[in-house]
Design an enzyme around this catalytic site. Structure first.
Site, mmCIF file in Angstrom:
data_model
loop_
_atom_site.group_PDB
_atom_site.id
_atom_site.type_symbol
_atom_site.label_atom_id
_atom_site.label_comp_id
_atom_site.label_asym_id
_atom_site.label_seq_id
_atom_site.Cartn_x
_atom_site.Cartn_y
_atom_site.Cartn_z
ATOM 1 N N HIS A 13 0.926 -1.194 -0.229
ATOM 2 C CA HIS A 13 0.143 -0.288 -0.114
ATOM 3 C C HIS A 13 0.687 1.317 -0.414
ATOM 4 O O HIS A 13 0.181 2.478 0.180
ATOM 5 C CB HIS A 13 -0.888 0.456 0.799
ATOM 6 C CG HIS A 13 -2.473 -0.969 1.244
ATOM 7 N ND1 HIS A 13 -2.821 -0.920 -0.103
ATOM 8 C CD2 HIS A 13 -2.097 -2.110 1.752
ATOM 9 C CE1 HIS A 13 -3.667 -2.376 1.113
ATOM 10 N NE2 HIS A 13 -3.280 -2.788 1.675
ATOM 11 N N ARG A 73 7.004 -6.155 3.168
ATOM 12 C CA ARG A 73 5.328 -7.131 2.667
ATOM 13 C C ARG A 73 5.803 -6.173 1.422
ATOM 14 O O ARG A 73 5.750 -5.470 0.753
ATOM 15 C CB ARG A 73 4.666 -5.777 3.183
ATOM 16 C CG ARG A 73 3.664 -6.443 2.586
ATOM 17 C CD ARG A 73 2.602 -6.544 3.928
ATOM 18 N NE ARG A 73 1.649 -4.603 3.959
ATOM 19 C CZ ARG A 73 0.526 -4.223 4.095
ATOM 20 N NH1 ARG A 73 -0.330 -4.997 4.863
ATOM 21 N NH2 ARG A 73 0.182 -2.979 4.075
ATOM 22 N N ASP A 127 17.220 -11.305 -4.122
ATOM 23 C CA ASP A 127 18.071 -11.089 -4.254
ATOM 24 C C ASP A 127 18.668 -9.368 -4.087
ATOM 25 O O ASP A 127 19.635 -9.779 -4.211
ATOM 26 C CB ASP A 127 17.994 -11.152 -6.053
ATOM 27 C CG ASP A 127 17.739 -12.395 -6.850
ATOM 28 O OD1 ASP A 127 18.333 -13.765 -5.916
ATOM 29 O OD2 ASP A 127 17.604 -12.419 -7.822
ATOM 30 N N GLU A 145 -5.613 -12.282 6.369
ATOM 31 C CA GLU A 145 -6.418 -11.164 6.198
ATOM 32 C C GLU A 145 -7.724 -11.005 6.320
ATOM 33 O O GLU A 145 -8.764 -10.250 5.341
ATOM 34 C CB GLU A 145 -5.770 -9.633 6.294
ATOM 35 C CG GLU A 145 -4.810 -10.165 4.959
ATOM 36 C CD GLU A 145 -4.019 -9.524 4.216
ATOM 37 O OE1 GLU A 145 -4.545 -8.485 5.101
ATOM 38 O OE2 GLU A 145 -3.027 -9.124 3.455
ATOM 39 N N ASP A 168 -8.574 -5.845 6.498
ATOM 40 C CA ASP A 168 -8.984 -5.871 5.525
ATOM 41 C C ASP A 168 -10.192 -7.755 5.374
ATOM 42 O O ASP A 168 -11.000 -7.777 5.502
ATOM 43 C CB ASP A 168 -8.419 -7.125 4.726
ATOM 44 C CG ASP A 168 -7.696 -5.958 3.729
ATOM 45 O OD1 ASP A 168 -7.970 -5.801 3.344
ATOM 46 O OD2 ASP A 168 -5.708 -5.671 3.724
#
Length: 289
Positions: A61, A86, A100, A174, A200
């Site tokens: 977000h 995240r 990576d 969620e 959520d």
């Protein structure tokens, strides 16, 4: 002689160490963290040096891409805090790229089933025995570590063979479907823990914006209890102190208690109110030249 480096412990390893060090009659001290949503390495470094246990660099977000995630990983690397990234979606290609970059701790949103969780485990592991102990959960991660920060450009000895020990994977619970499947999700080998997102979750339960609704609270508590039964850590997002206290008392292993953008927004509003500034003077006008 080539330089040989070691990586810091994963967030999962830190949680496990804290649990092992706790007295038999006591629970481990929960790990307290915050979101970094601004995309700013400066804000990430400020949070990292605060004394918190972990910070989350959010790409779901927030205005974050690979370059800004990397800049924030650099910014927090001088501190003992555990950075968690995240990703916006459980896409194996994006996960490969973030790994990576040197991200060791991943949080993947919107995981509703054990099958999804198993696919995420495959995404973070290399193919063959290097993917996990005894070849468990054969992975699909592409092999490019010698060119990447994850291995410190081939300076971390044995990275390919031990990569599954250098990464921790947390999945986000969620939705009502995820809560219903949480025992199966927790049983997936390679899922190191869960993180519950009440916002959520509330939306999926038909009470959008009501994270404190009794049904939502009960669902969060059910997920936390399932993690305790499974012997895996569970975290929760709780920016309201009373909610954080409730979930900590219920056994949450780690909690996010704030976000950089929210802290700045509320603190700047408090300054404006304290010193009598005109709230309408600086409001967005919506005009475009």
């Amino acid at each position: 002689m080539p330089i040989r480096l070691t990586l810091p412990p994963t967030f999962a390893a830190r949680l496990a160490e804290a649990a092992a060090d706790a007295a038999p009659s006591e629970r481990a001290r929960p790990k307290i963290g915050m979101w970094v949503c601004s995309g700013s390495p400066i804000m990430a470094e400020i949070a990292a040096g605060s004394g918190l246990d972990w910070v989350l660099i959010d790409a779901e977000h927030s205005p974050n891409g690979l370059e800004s995630i990397l800049a924030q990983l650099y910014a927090v690397s001088a501190y003992s805090v555990a950075p968690v990234v995240r990703v916006p979606i459980g896409d194996p290609v994006f996960i490969k790229q973030v790994l990576d970059l040197g991200a060791q701790n991943l949080l993947v949103p919107m995981v509703d089933s054990a099958e999804q969780a198993r696919e995420l485990v495959r995404a973070v592991r290399y193919p063959g025995r290097a993917g996990g102990a005894g070849g468990v959960a054969r992975g699909i991660r592409g092999v490019g570590g010698s060119l990447a920060r994850s291995t410190r450009w081939n300076r971390v000895e044995g990275y390919l063979q031990d990569a599954s020990q250098a990464i921790s994977l947390f999945v986000q619970i969620e939705s009502a479907a995820a809560v219903a499947a949480v025992d199966d999700i927790l049983a997936v080998d390679g899922v190191d823990g869960i993180f519950v997102g009440p916002a959520d979750l509330a939306a999926s339960m038909g009470v959008l914006g009501e994270q404190a609704h009794p049904d939502v609270v009960d669902a969060v508590l059910a997920a936390l209890a399932a993690a305790q039964r499974a012997g895996k850590p569970a975290g929760v997002n709780a920016f309201v102190p009373e909610a954080a206290d409730r979930y900590l008392a219920a056994g949450a292993s780690f909690v996010s208690v704030g976000a950089d953008v929210s802290i700045v927004a509320r603190a700047s509003e408090a300054l404006a109110e304290r010193f009598g500034a005109n709230p309408s003077a600086n409001s967005a006008q919506g005009g475009v030249a």
